[in-house]
Design an enzyme around this catalytic site. Sequence first.
Site, mmCIF file in Angstrom:
data_model
loop_
_atom_site.group_PDB
_atom_site.id
_atom_site.type_symbol
_atom_site.label_atom_id
_atom_site.label_comp_id
_atom_site.label_asym_id
_atom_site.label_seq_id
_atom_site.Cartn_x
_atom_site.Cartn_y
_atom_site.Cartn_z
ATOM 1 N N LYS A 11 -24.152 20.005 24.747
ATOM 2 C CA LYS A 11 -23.082 19.088 24.322
ATOM 3 C C LYS A 11 -21.813 19.888 24.099
ATOM 4 O O LYS A 11 -21.861 20.953 23.485
ATOM 5 C CB LYS A 11 -23.530 18.397 23.022
ATOM 6 C CG LYS A 11 -22.450 17.689 22.270
ATOM 7 C CD LYS A 11 -22.443 18.041 20.772
ATOM 8 C CE LYS A 11 -21.956 19.444 20.507
ATOM 9 N NZ LYS A 11 -21.635 19.759 19.101
ATOM 10 N N ASP A 144 -25.033 15.370 15.095
ATOM 11 C CA ASP A 144 -24.819 15.311 16.549
ATOM 12 C C ASP A 144 -25.951 14.598 17.289
ATOM 13 O O ASP A 144 -25.862 14.407 18.502
ATOM 14 C CB ASP A 144 -24.703 16.734 17.118
ATOM 15 C CG ASP A 144 -23.337 17.339 16.856
ATOM 16 O OD1 ASP A 144 -22.397 16.575 16.566
ATOM 17 O OD2 ASP A 144 -23.217 18.573 16.945
#
Length: 296
Positions: A11, A144
């Site tokens: 990510k 996240d």
Amino acid sequence: MRSLLKHAPAKINLFLHITGRRDDGYHLLESLVVFAEYGDEILVQEDAELSLEVRGEFAGGLSAFPKENNLVWKAATALNDYLLKTSGINYGAKIILTKNLPIASGIGGGSADAAATIHALCELWNINIPSAELSEISLKLGSDVPVCLQGKPALMRGIGDEVTEVKLQYKPYIVLVNTNIPLATAEVFKDFAVHKSLRGDDLSNAALAKVDRHATFAITDLSYVNDLEKSAIKKLPIIGLIIESLRNTQGLLFAGMSGSGATCFALYNDKESADKAAEDLRKIYKNAWCVSTRIM
Ligand code: C5P
């Protein structure tokens, strides 16, 4: 025996603005998140009991800690606890994590692993969890995890719980560079909280306006800022040097730091430039991890 393989992509926070701080100390943020083709892998196999095996380049960094600390294990047990509570059934599976991403590196490796584990186990166990419940389970695992669960370019807000999908106008190539020195997210946020004033809403809104209005995003639209960059560089000055080296590469669109660091990234229009930049960086930072990949 049935088995399933899921990709757990790296990510990258193209920008990360901190807009507030809650009473519990968590920071409110706005971040444009994208995913790379490069990542970890989660393999799940039918089994009576839950078990976890870690393989791959960065497996060693996790083996020093008990499996209870591993986000894959936490995700699997959180899912199992939920299922036990709602249906009274306890499931099992053998989980194999192939750790290709560096540990504690700001590219969501652990969060991506947790998200991939949830997807893989839901499919293996043939269960459907309502999205609200899934979001709650994932947020408890880490800020996240919800965005990684979605796995698509997104604008992330709140403490990570508000995720809005964004369409990228094109998908640039990306180089990821990490010093192989873990940087704890909490430590970077702590430094930010002590030394930095929060970003004014106006500045953040101006940067976000283009993303919001069209729900599309051109890489050249924004000048990116990561509000955690200074705090991370203070803890690990080499981050600043790596960003500088990336800025000197040919064909660069933008270079910055992802998340709370220490992974730095650089964007390119073409694969040749990205590959050449990765080659150059490997020569300068011989102990660093460096890959050339593409945004998905
Ligand atoms: O959620 P995650 O486990 O990634 O967060 C690690 C630490 O980073 C938290 O315990 C908190 O100290 C800090 N953090 C924060 N604000 C966020 C996310 C994380 O202050 N939005």
